[in-house]
Write an enzyme that holds these catalytic residues in place. Sequence first.
Site, PDB file in Angstrom:
ATOM      1  N   SER A 124     -26.351 -31.565 -28.163  1.00  0.00           N
ATOM      2  CA  SER A 124     -24.979 -31.517 -28.604  1.00  0.00           C
ATOM      3  C   SER A 124     -24.280 -32.872 -28.679  1.00  0.00           C
ATOM      4  CB  SER A 124     -24.179 -30.612 -27.667  1.00  0.00           C
ATOM      5  OG  SER A 124     -24.082 -31.203 -26.377  1.00  0.00           O
TER       6      SER A 124
ATOM      7  N   LYS B 136     -18.332 -39.193 -25.763  1.00  0.00           N
ATOM      8  CA  LYS B 136     -18.399 -37.812 -26.247  1.00  0.00           C
ATOM      9  C   LYS B 136     -17.062 -37.128 -25.964  1.00  0.00           C
ATOM     10  CE  LYS B 136     -21.474 -33.743 -25.819  1.00  0.00           C
ATOM     11  NZ  LYS B 136     -22.637 -33.203 -25.102  1.00  0.00           N
TER      12      LYS B 136
ATOM     13  N   SER C  21     -29.148 -32.109 -24.336  1.00  0.00           N
ATOM     14  CA  SER C  21     -28.092 -32.590 -25.231  1.00  0.00           C
ATOM     15  C   SER C  21     -27.897 -34.107 -25.307  1.00  0.00           C
ATOM     16  CB  SER C  21     -26.756 -31.938 -24.862  1.00  0.00           C
ATOM     17  OG  SER C  21     -26.693 -30.648 -25.396  1.00  0.00           O
TER      18      SER C  21
END
Lengths: 481, 94
Positions: A143, A68, A167
């Site tokens: 997310s 990420k 997330s």
Amino acid sequence: MASELLELTVARAAERIRSGELSAGEYFDAYREAAAGDPLNAFLWTAEGPDEGGAGEGELSGIPVAVKDIFCTEGVATTAGSRILEGYLPPYTSTAVKALREAGASVLGKTNMDEFAMGSSNENSAFGPVKNPWDHARVPGGSSGGSAAAVAGRLAPCAIGTDTGGSIRQPAALCGIVGMKPTYGAVSRYGEIAFASSLDQCGPLTRDVTDCALILRALEGRDPMDATSVGIEGGVELPSREDLKGLRFGIPRELASDAEGIERGVRGVFESTVELIERLGGELAETELPHAPHGISAYYVLAPAEASSNLARYDGVRFGPRADGDDLTEMYERTRHDGFGDEVKRRIMLGTYALSSGYYDAYYGRAQRVRTKIAEDFARAFESFDFVVTPTSPTVAFELGARTDDPLAMYMSDYCTVPMPLAGIPAISIPAGLAEPDGGGPELPVGLQIAGPAFSESGMLDAAHALERAIGFDSVPGGGS
Amino acid sequence: MIDREQVLHVARLARLRLSEEEVERMATELSGILGHVERISSLDLDGVEPTAHVIELQNVLRPDEPRPSLPRERALASAPDPAEDSFRVPSPQA
């Protein structure tokens, strides 16, 4: 053949690489090619080749990992999905990425995400939304949507993400993969760009539970660079359980039967999974988490409050673009206006308001007390149960744009996942089946969430492993089963 | 619940410039979100300790020994306007 390589689990690929049956270079290339072709907008950057000095003699030797874009990687752009970090090249690498490299893994690419990890759909990225591999017209969740979509879409064998209110778990559920938020403190946050420091935690997104354990094993540990990190005492065992005998599962009615907004299809899959738990020998009973329904309220005060403080550092002085201003304050204000997206601005405003003079006690102070009550509810439930189970997300993947005009509707996506980080406890989401959205549409993945007491990761992975075998989820995006 | 003046006040505290359109939208959106959050005002929380942090840790110490820090040129490498080995900014007073 490359497409066969893309179906291997991390455990299988690592085994083949160790035995010499598969070359690490060939494996990496298969993924590099897949990731470079990226039809999902899952990647913001992809590597040319394996990390130099990588592919050491570790458990993850030769395994490419999607990271990420919230984790700092020295010399590689790190954006946190924001324009305000455009051009930023971190001078150091996050501990999580270092730990994966030490285990022999290589960074395959940096994945797209909601700006500063604020979002549940990936539509808040400054670099465009990620598409769900099951249906390109739908969101992958957020997310960590880029990480989840990449793993589900066979663009990466595994990934890491961060979970503050759901997330990791929510996008894992929406993309039909496994995602785990470890206990707060299990994994170092050093070099992980901060959103809400008392909640943020790094964890794996993988195709199965064994891979999840492998990645978590590499990630966990105490780090002198993060004073809140403690690691997982005794490490992480690889899961082997095939039944659930002797384990007690609580179903919190506030997050299951009594919860509003849970789709019919999601409910159906949840109920049949619960039956499966019983068939595997697990004991089941309904339980209560009376304050869990207030999780969203507490979270959307506490997380924005912490964010408003953490994001004060983006001021156009030390990194990122700077807007012109006649004086220092005007420069700050214009830089932040131009650099932040709508959701980040909204949360900074919400957090600043909640912390401002005259409102602090009514919002921040009360939310902190609700947090205590939520943790106490879990502690009480764990006196009678080893784990609690809930649907991970109230709905299957929704259509792009469906909730962008209604922030509160978007926040409700986190209804079932928010209480756990508030209590600091670990939780995993595993694919439990497919269901149609309310109102009809394609069959899409549904996740089951298992939460347990702090540092119960090994036992949780073991239980998830037994359940995963019994569920036998073998559907893949775009191809049916 | 939140009016335009409050939005402008909070934006100033947050060092955030907002366009006219953003000010209007923010007032509506924040009011909606806070309306939901207000539900916690009905809970009896008397005598409940606030939680700021979830794990019990106190005074994590390390030896107070000098160690190398980030070299100056690397710390300045991503700065929009470095000058004389420093971060240059506009004057605080126009």
